[in-house]
Design an enzyme around this catalytic site. Structure first.
Site, mmCIF file in Angstrom:
data_model
loop_
_atom_site.group_PDB
_atom_site.id
_atom_site.type_symbol
_atom_site.label_atom_id
_atom_site.label_comp_id
_atom_site.label_asym_id
_atom_site.label_seq_id
_atom_site.Cartn_x
_atom_site.Cartn_y
_atom_site.Cartn_z
ATOM 1 N N ASP A 109 32.663 2.070 2.086
ATOM 2 C CA ASP A 109 33.637 2.853 2.868
ATOM 3 C C ASP A 109 32.970 3.932 3.703
ATOM 4 O OD1 ASP A 109 35.660 1.383 1.483
ATOM 5 O OD2 ASP A 109 35.388 2.749 -0.198
ATOM 6 N N LYS A 157 31.387 1.374 8.159
ATOM 7 C CA LYS A 157 30.552 0.309 8.723
ATOM 8 C C LYS A 157 31.249 -0.446 9.842
ATOM 9 C CE LYS A 157 29.878 -1.478 4.617
ATOM 10 N NZ LYS A 157 30.218 -0.387 3.718
ATOM 11 N N GLY A 211 36.789 -4.105 3.183
ATOM 12 C CA GLY A 211 37.839 -3.827 4.157
ATOM 13 C C GLY A 211 37.218 -3.104 5.332
ATOM 14 N N HIS A 212 37.073 -3.797 6.440
ATOM 15 C CA HIS A 212 36.465 -3.186 7.619
ATOM 16 C C HIS A 212 37.542 -2.949 8.676
ATOM 17 C CE1 HIS A 212 32.184 -4.751 6.527
ATOM 18 N NE2 HIS A 212 32.632 -3.811 5.722
ATOM 19 N N GLN A 237 30.415 -3.323 1.261
ATOM 20 C CA GLN A 237 30.212 -2.387 0.151
ATOM 21 C C GLN A 237 29.079 -1.404 0.481
ATOM 22 O OE1 GLN A 237 30.368 -6.007 -1.124
ATOM 23 N NE2 GLN A 237 32.514 -5.612 -0.801
HETATM 24 P P1 IMP Z 1 34.554 -5.925 -7.106
HETATM 25 O O1 IMP Z 1 33.605 -6.020 -5.967
HETATM 26 O O2 IMP Z 1 35.975 -6.272 -6.748
HETATM 27 O O3 IMP Z 1 34.062 -6.685 -8.311
HETATM 28 O O4 IMP Z 1 34.611 -4.387 -7.574
HETATM 29 C C1 IMP Z 1 33.493 -3.749 -8.183
HETATM 30 C C2 IMP Z 1 33.375 -2.303 -7.710
HETATM 31 O O5 IMP Z 1 33.029 -2.290 -6.339
HETATM 32 C C3 IMP Z 1 34.659 -1.482 -7.825
HETATM 33 O O6 IMP Z 1 34.306 -0.137 -8.117
HETATM 34 C C4 IMP Z 1 35.257 -1.566 -6.433
HETATM 35 O O7 IMP Z 1 36.088 -0.472 -6.146
HETATM 36 C C5 IMP Z 1 33.974 -1.512 -5.601
HETATM 37 N N1 IMP Z 1 34.125 -2.140 -4.285
HETATM 38 C C6 IMP Z 1 34.170 -3.451 -3.988
HETATM 39 N N2 IMP Z 1 34.273 -3.645 -2.671
HETATM 40 C C7 IMP Z 1 34.273 -2.435 -2.110
HETATM 41 C C8 IMP Z 1 34.316 -1.988 -0.748
HETATM 42 O O8 IMP Z 1 34.365 -2.762 0.213
HETATM 43 N N3 IMP Z 1 34.297 -0.640 -0.569
HETATM 44 C C9 IMP Z 1 34.201 0.226 -1.607
HETATM 45 N N4 IMP Z 1 34.144 -0.141 -2.882
HETATM 46 C C10 IMP Z 1 34.178 -1.467 -3.132
#
Ligand code: IMP
Length: 431
Positions: A13, A16, A40-41, A225
């Site tokens: 977040d 990007k 989420g972009h 991420q």
């Molecule tokens: P997962 O990727 O759904 O398995 O989540 C694992 C961790 O990564 C959690 O803390 C999510 O909130 C975090 N996470 C996954 N994708 C994003 C992203 O695009 N932005 C911020 N945090 C993310």
């Protein structure tokens, strides 16, 4: 010709989407190399807001090739919906502009179910706070050699064999979690239905990209991420299930490491995190509340409120090292406008000892107390600044101090979600 990798240098977040969009104008190919629709972009172009999850940000530009690489895990039904919603905004998407690596593993409904079921039964301190989209279970199946991959959709016998292999494992797991066995026939029927939609984009991406490179085309590798969520170098186990750091750009599409010429780390001027896990500079006070409100810090995928805190230079210095960041794009500086005093974390106190890095052990991470230095804030607005001269002196001092502490220069400064509100210092694509 330079190829550029964009990685988030905090917990995701960082903004990007805008930077990738900004750079994609200069690129020929935009390739996603890890993650899935947990990302989420948000792109804001000429007042129109585009929200993307699995699609590379280049997809809104018709003259670019957008690529989903094998390092991604792909939910085919979600992708079809995402394509439809972007098309509804007037963007044309077809096999000439979008390619999906044939060796990309699929996220199936059983992955999301397992993800959510495991989170539901986990004790409060063991919950990861995942997005619930099946990312972890899909990557587990990839390394467990029981994924259904894009190429498998083309042959019914292969598809059935893959499903049977996966279900052997999943039904055993589901029994333990009190879930019903998988409805094999329905799953196969849904896959057969979606197959042609996905197969029209399937391609040997590694080959296409190597040919593009030889022809002198510029590739922008788009990460999702952030490096602190990296499966190896993040705050394990509170991480996502893929490698997020820049090295993944090569393996996630099938080019050699020499293909990477410049790594741009995206860094927010403060820190946020969504989901569970350690966060040394987290603020549970009015300042944290203010950062969240001014920065609109709500997850684009889950709508969850993001945790907010001061800038942590220790963590960013670390992620710049593990990704070999050549320059950063500093985002959301304007959110700091109006703070009387700003704090930057420059080290941690762990049981009376000063540390200059985040320790690996989870219990030690949780005990780290941030050590701060203070800087005077500024009252003027930095929102929309397009030249250094538009910035107040204290804002420039803050940026310079960040550069010093993280040991990496600012290449770009972003001062609003609008793509043109950007100060360019170093063009990552310059030869
Ligand atoms: P997962 O990727 O759904 O398995 O989540 C694992 C961790 O990564 C959690 O803390 C999510 O909130 C975090 N996470 C996954 N994708 C994003 C992203 O695009 N932005 C911020 N945090 C993310």
């Amino acid at each position: 010709m330079a190829n550029v990798v964009v990685v988030g240098a905090q917990w995701g977040d960082e903004g990007k989407g805008k930077i990738v969009d900004w750079l994609s104008e200069r690129a020929d190919v935009i390739a996603r190399f890890q993650g899935g629709h947990n990302a989420g972009h948000t792109l804001v172009i000429g007042g129109t807001v585009y929200k993307l999850n699995a699609l590379p940000s280049g997809v809104v530009r018709p003259d670019k090739l957008s690529v989903i690489g094998n390092g991604v895990v792909l939910d085919p039904w979600h992708l079809v919906e995402e394509i439809a919603s972007i098309r509804a905004q007037g963007v044309e998407i077809g096999p000439e502009t979008l390619m999906i690596a044939e060796n990309t593993p699929l996220i199936l409904p059983i992955h999301g179910e397992l993800d959510r079921a495991r989170e539901a039964v986990a004790s409060p301190d063991a919950k990861i706070g995942t997005t619930g989209r099946g990312i972890g279970p899909a990557y587990e199946d990839k390394v467990g050699r029981r994924s259904v991959r894009v190429a498998d959709l083309a042959d019914d016998a292969t598809l059935e064999a893959r499903i049977d292999r996966a279900l052997l494992h999943h039904d055993a797991l589901r029994r333990g979690l009190g879930l019903d066995p998988v409805d094999r026939a329905t799953l196969l029927a849904r896959l057969r239905e979606v197959a042609p939609e996905i197969l029209q984009y399937a391609a040997p991406v590694w080959k296409v990209l190597n040919e593009k490179r030889k022809a002198g085309r510029r590739i922008l590798f788009e990460g999702a991420q952030g490096a602190l969520l990296d499966i190896d170098f993040g705050t394990y186990p509170f991480v996502t299930s893929s490698n997020v750091i820049a090295g993944q750009a090569a393996t996630g599409v099938g080019v050699g490491p020499g293909a990477i010429d410049f790594v741009l780390g995206i860094v927010k001027a403060y820190t946020t995190r969504v989901g569970e896990g350690p966060f040394p500079t987290e603020l549970n006070d009015d300042d944290g509340q203010r950062l969240g409100e001014r920065g609109h810090e709500f997850g684009t995928v889950t709508g969850r409120k993001r945790r907010c805190g001061w800038f942590d230079a220790v963590l960013v210095r670390q992620t710049c090292a593990t990704s070999g960041v050549n320059g950063i794009a500093l985002t959301k500086l304007d959110v700091l406008d109006g703070f009387e005093t700003l704090r930057i974390c420059t080290g941690y106190d762990l049981d009376g000892k000063r540390l200059d890095h985040l320790p690996t052990a989870a219990d030690e991470q949780a005990r780290c107390v941030p050590l701060y230095e203070e800087m005077p804030g500024w009252n003027e607005s930095t929102e929309g600044a397009r030249r250094w001269a538009d910035l107040p002196a204290n804002a420039i001092k803050y940026v310079r101090r960040v550069e010093e502490l993280i040991d990496c220069p600012v290449a770009l400064l972003s001062t609003s979600p609008e793509r043109d509100d950007t100060i360019l210092v170093t063009d990552p694509f310059a030869d």
